[in-house]
Design a protein around this motif. Sequence first.
Motif, PDB file in Angstrom:
ATOM      1  N   GLU A 148       0.841  -1.195   0.000  1.00 36.19           N
ATOM      2  CA  GLU A 148       0.000   0.000   0.000  1.00 36.19           C
ATOM      3  C   GLU A 148       0.875   1.243   0.000  1.00 36.19           C
ATOM      4  O   GLU A 148       1.858   1.313   0.725  1.00 36.19           O
TER       5      GLU A 148
ATOM      6  N   ASP B 214      -1.552   6.684   0.055  1.00 37.72           N
ATOM      7  CA  ASP B 214      -2.973   6.979  -0.148  1.00 37.72           C
ATOM      8  C   ASP B 214      -3.864   5.755   0.087  1.00 37.72           C
ATOM      9  O   ASP B 214      -5.053   5.782  -0.216  1.00 37.72           O
TER      10      ASP B 214
ATOM     11  N   GLU C  78      -3.790   3.192  -1.564  1.00 34.18           N
ATOM     12  CA  GLU C  78      -4.088   2.606  -2.872  1.00 34.18           C
ATOM     13  C   GLU C  78      -3.105   1.471  -3.103  1.00 34.18           C
ATOM     14  O   GLU C  78      -1.936   1.593  -2.763  1.00 34.18           O
TER      15      GLU C  78
ATOM     16  N   LYS D 105      -4.255  -4.392  -8.912  1.00 33.46           N
ATOM     17  CA  LYS D 105      -5.664  -4.095  -9.169  1.00 33.46           C
ATOM     18  C   LYS D 105      -6.457  -5.386  -9.414  1.00 33.46           C
ATOM     19  O   LYS D 105      -5.952  -6.316 -10.042  1.00 33.46           O
TER      20      LYS D 105
END
Length: 221
Positions: free
Chosen positions: A202, A205, A207, A211
């Motif tokens: 990570e 943020d 994120e 994906k």
Amino acid sequence: MRILIVEDDPRVARFVEKGLQENAYATSWARCCGEAKDVLSEGEYDLIILDLGLPDGDGLDLLREWRACGFNEPVLILSARDSLDDRVKGLNIGADDYLPKPFGFAELLARVRSQLRRTSQQKVSVLEHKGIRLDLLGRVVSYNGKGLSLTNREFSLLELLMRNTGRVLTRTQIGERIWEANFEMQTNLIDVYIRKLRKQLENGDGESLIKTVRGVGYSMP
Ligand code: CA
């Protein structure tokens, strides 16, 4: 070093296999385009020796297909088509070398060695992507300079993703590469491993670099 021989003439195939094996190379033999595709989807090879006149198609079409889908291992064409045009065509489509038949084994061996030497020099030992650094020889991983501790499976999974950045990997593909067998039942195991890996990757943020592609698999853009 593993070499795939795509050749429909059994005498030629046996001759090449025998010679390569005597020189400590592992070989597989595919008799036609269909078989070559199957064999390649099942394992990795360091070099392919490709005949062009095959019973179910043209070796050039096979080569074109491989190069179009990003397969970049060296391919040496071994063919009775020996005109300058044929050679240029083969090399343009993406062959690394072209040896016309009839040939002597010593020359084939010299060319095989030169291809393998070239690729082993190019083979990277460190993969880097968006702050992740994977040292394949030292088996050391860091993210933004900070060391991560990964299990062998997590390391292999991250290596697979990093070798295929920008490409979507299906759960089946991941299962086959990391778990080899019995992956069908274990697709949620893959999700568990991805989740663990994500946590470590990570950024500030929140994120993640990995994906989810809904209903398909995962990718590292
Ligand atoms: Ca042939």
